[in-house]
Design a protein around this motif. Structure first.
Motif, PDB file in Angstrom:
ATOM      1  N   UNK A   1       2.777 -14.739   5.761  1.00 29.18           N
ATOM      2  CA  UNK A   1       2.632 -13.413   5.169  1.00 29.18           C
ATOM      3  C   UNK A   1       1.685 -12.593   6.026  1.00 29.18           C
ATOM      4  N   UNK A   2       2.254 -11.655   6.770  1.00 30.80           N
ATOM      5  CA  UNK A   2       1.500 -10.804   7.685  1.00 30.80           C
ATOM      6  C   UNK A   2       1.078  -9.563   6.915  1.00 30.80           C
ATOM      7  N   UNK A   3      -0.103  -9.642   6.337  1.00 28.22           N
ATOM      8  CA  UNK A   3      -0.516  -8.705   5.305  1.00 28.22           C
ATOM      9  C   UNK A   3      -1.777  -7.908   5.666  1.00 28.22           C
ATOM     10  N   UNK A   4      -2.512  -8.332   6.685  1.00 27.27           N
ATOM     11  CA  UNK A   4      -3.784  -7.682   7.003  1.00 27.27           C
ATOM     12  C   UNK A   4      -3.581  -6.204   7.315  1.00 27.27           C
ATOM     13  N   UNK A   5      -4.434  -5.364   6.746  1.00 28.20           N
ATOM     14  CA  UNK A   5      -4.321  -3.935   7.002  1.00 28.20           C
ATOM     15  C   UNK A   5      -5.621  -3.214   6.705  1.00 28.20           C
ATOM     16  N   UNK A   6      -5.789  -2.069   7.356  1.00 29.64           N
ATOM     17  CA  UNK A   6      -6.949  -1.219   7.135  1.00 29.64           C
ATOM     18  C   UNK A   6      -6.472   0.214   6.940  1.00 29.64           C
ATOM     19  N   UNK A   7      -7.296   1.036   6.318  1.00 27.61           N
ATOM     20  CA  UNK A   7      -6.955   2.442   6.135  1.00 27.61           C
ATOM     21  C   UNK A   7      -8.238   3.285   6.147  1.00 27.61           C
ATOM     22  N   UNK A   8      -8.816   3.463   7.334  1.00 27.26           N
ATOM     23  CA  UNK A   8     -10.061   4.228   7.418  1.00 27.26           C
ATOM     24  C   UNK A   8      -9.866   5.727   7.350  1.00 27.26           C
ATOM     25  N   UNK A   9      -8.606   6.169   7.398  1.00 31.43           N
ATOM     26  CA  UNK A   9      -8.326   7.597   7.439  1.00 31.43           C
ATOM     27  C   UNK A   9      -8.123   8.073   8.872  1.00 31.43           C
TER      28      UNK A   9
ATOM     29  N   UNK B   1       6.320  -9.248   5.884  1.00 31.61           N
ATOM     30  CA  UNK B   1       5.481  -8.227   6.499  1.00 31.61           C
ATOM     31  C   UNK B   1       5.145  -7.190   5.430  1.00 31.61           C
ATOM     32  N   UNK B   2       3.867  -6.893   5.278  1.00 36.79           N
ATOM     33  CA  UNK B   2       3.454  -5.902   4.291  1.00 36.79           C
ATOM     34  C   UNK B   2       3.511  -4.508   4.911  1.00 36.79           C
ATOM     35  N   UNK B   3       4.451  -3.719   4.410  1.00 38.06           N
ATOM     36  CA  UNK B   3       4.595  -2.345   4.850  1.00 38.06           C
ATOM     37  C   UNK B   3       3.964  -1.391   3.853  1.00 38.06           C
ATOM     38  N   UNK B   4       4.549  -0.236   3.703  1.00 41.64           N
ATOM     39  CA  UNK B   4       4.037   0.768   2.778  1.00 41.64           C
ATOM     40  C   UNK B   4       5.088   1.849   2.592  1.00 41.64           C
ATOM     41  N   UNK B   5       5.110   2.456   1.406  1.00 44.63           N
ATOM     42  CA  UNK B   5       5.956   3.626   1.215  1.00 44.63           C
ATOM     43  C   UNK B   5       5.550   4.751   2.149  1.00 44.63           C
ATOM     44  N   UNK B   6       4.276   4.763   2.566  1.00 41.64           N
ATOM     45  CA  UNK B   6       3.820   5.777   3.508  1.00 41.64           C
ATOM     46  C   UNK B   6       4.468   5.612   4.880  1.00 41.64           C
ATOM     47  N   UNK B   7       5.034   4.452   5.150  1.00 41.70           N
ATOM     48  CA  UNK B   7       5.762   4.248   6.388  1.00 41.70           C
ATOM     49  C   UNK B   7       7.222   4.627   6.275  1.00 41.70           C
TER      50      UNK B   7
ATOM     51  N   UNK C   1      -1.615 -16.621   5.104  1.00 34.55           N
ATOM     52  CA  UNK C   1      -1.712 -15.235   4.632  1.00 34.55           C
ATOM     53  C   UNK C   1      -2.810 -14.539   5.414  1.00 34.55           C
ATOM     54  N   UNK C   2      -2.452 -13.538   6.207  1.00 32.07           N
ATOM     55  CA  UNK C   2      -3.476 -12.738   6.865  1.00 32.07           C
ATOM     56  C   UNK C   2      -3.935 -11.650   5.901  1.00 32.07           C
ATOM     57  N   UNK C   3      -5.194 -11.261   6.030  1.00 31.20           N
ATOM     58  CA  UNK C   3      -5.749 -10.333   5.046  1.00 31.20           C
ATOM     59  C   UNK C   3      -5.755 -10.953   3.665  1.00 31.20           C
ATOM     60  N   UNK C   4      -6.008 -12.251   3.611  1.00 31.57           N
ATOM     61  CA  UNK C   4      -5.864 -13.000   2.366  1.00 31.57           C
ATOM     62  C   UNK C   4      -7.120 -13.145   1.537  1.00 31.57           C
ATOM     63  N   UNK C   5      -8.205 -12.483   1.933  1.00 31.62           N
ATOM     64  CA  UNK C   5      -9.460 -12.655   1.191  1.00 31.62           C
ATOM     65  C   UNK C   5      -9.604 -11.689   0.033  1.00 31.62           C
ATOM     66  N   UNK C   6      -8.686 -10.732  -0.101  1.00 31.72           N
ATOM     67  CA  UNK C   6      -8.772  -9.782  -1.212  1.00 31.72           C
ATOM     68  C   UNK C   6      -7.414  -9.153  -1.456  1.00 31.72           C
ATOM     69  N   UNK C   7      -7.308  -8.416  -2.562  1.00 33.52           N
ATOM     70  CA  UNK C   7      -6.127  -7.615  -2.845  1.00 33.52           C
ATOM     71  C   UNK C   7      -4.838  -8.399  -2.942  1.00 33.52           C
ATOM     72  N   UNK C   8      -3.777  -7.826  -2.403  1.00 30.64           N
ATOM     73  CA  UNK C   8      -2.449  -8.438  -2.475  1.00 30.64           C
ATOM     74  C   UNK C   8      -2.442  -9.786  -1.764  1.00 30.64           C
ATOM     75  N   UNK C   9      -3.128  -9.880  -0.632  1.00 31.42           N
ATOM     76  CA  UNK C   9      -3.152 -11.136   0.111  1.00 31.42           C
ATOM     77  C   UNK C   9      -3.757 -12.271  -0.685  1.00 31.42           C
ATOM     78  N   UNK C  10      -4.866 -12.002  -1.363  1.00 28.70           N
ATOM     79  CA  UNK C  10      -5.507 -13.036  -2.181  1.00 28.70           C
ATOM     80  C   UNK C  10      -4.617 -13.410  -3.359  1.00 28.70           C
TER      81      UNK C  10
END
Length: 278
Positions: free
Chosen positions: A88-96, A139-145, A14-23
């Protein structure tokens, strides 16, 4: 029922697995008896995640925007566990971001959110295919995509790319003779995670927890769904369907782009969306 790759003794990354959905996903995989590797940034965050997950856990500090990091991650997992069954390719960022925002912000978001998925699949899939056993790529996508609302164009572009890549991946895998690996696109709703918290310390009523999201994901995998379109406590699936259909309708009806947010179409969209509740 569980997906054929999610069985005791199988290996999940699990990438991005240290918090949130990944954890939350890593915890559920471990509870199902899988050996789990969590990839993320920050040694302290990874140590806390390993303690929360329990069981046989490998943690690897990984920047998914760097091909060398992904290759090192794959090698570490192969050395420790022999290979990977669930990725699970989940890592993501959203800095704006903004249309005329800093190029560095665009580059970083696309490098992590999109190319982290593309390169992650390219690095891990050859070994997964060679195992000749059931496998799983999420793959973790988003409704924003999908509906691409105004406000954060770099994030939308990256997540739209994840959707397109995941669709192409699923098509490729199902065309390979004897391949038992399936690909899936996780499309979360409003989930209370560090990425979406926005400074809040308590979960908003409208949001789901990461655990609810992962439960829904596993149920969807049991059904064989490719598009794992998650509702939340505010938006139902029928309303999501209306929003998605309206977005596609902009092309079909030759409306202005993002007409859902265009003042000339506000009443028309409201009437269309009302059908979700009828």
């Amino acid at each position: 029922m569980t997906h054929a790759a999610l069985v005791p003794g199988a290996v999940a990354v699990v990438t991005g697995g240290a918090s949130g959905i990944g954890l939350a996903a890593a915890k559920r995989f471990a509870a199902l008896g899988l050996k789990v590797c969590v990839a993320d940034l920050g040694a302290d965050r990874l140590a806390k995640a390993a303690a929360a997950i329990g069981g046989e856990v490998l943690t690897v500090e990984t920047d998914v925007s760097r091909l060398g990091d992904l290759e090192a991650l794959e090698a570490r997992v192969r050395e420790r566990f022999g290979g990977v069954d669930a990725l699970m390719l989940n890592a993501g960022i959203q800095p704006g971001s903004g249309i005329l925002g800093p190029a560095e912000a665009w580059d970083r978001v696309i490098a992590v959110n999109l190319m982290g998925v593309v390169r992650g699949a390219q690095v891990f899939l050859p070994g997964m295919l060679a195992r000749e056993r059931p496998g799983l790529v999420i793959a973790t996508g988003s409704k924003q995509g999908i509906t691409t609302p105004p406000g954060d164009p770099a994030y939308n572009v990256a997540k739209a790319g994840v959707k397109v890549f995941a669709e192409a991946l699923a098509h490729d895998l199902r065309g390979r003779e004897g391949c038992a690996i399936s690909a899936h696109l996780l499309i979360p709703g409003f989930v209370f995670t560090p990425l979406a918290a926005g400074g809040r310390t308590e979960k908003p009523e409208a949001a789901w927890t990461p655990e609810q999201t992962v439960d829904f994901m596993l149920e969807s995998l049991d059904r064989g769904d490719f598009y794992i379109l998650c509702p939340d406590n505010d938006v139902s699936r029928p309303l999501d369907e209306r929003r998605i259909a309206w977005a596609a309708g902009d092309i079909i009806e030759n409306r202005p782009p993002l007409s859902r947010w265009h003042p000339d179409y506000a009443e028309a969209f409201a009437a269309f969306a009302k059908g979700a509740a009828d």
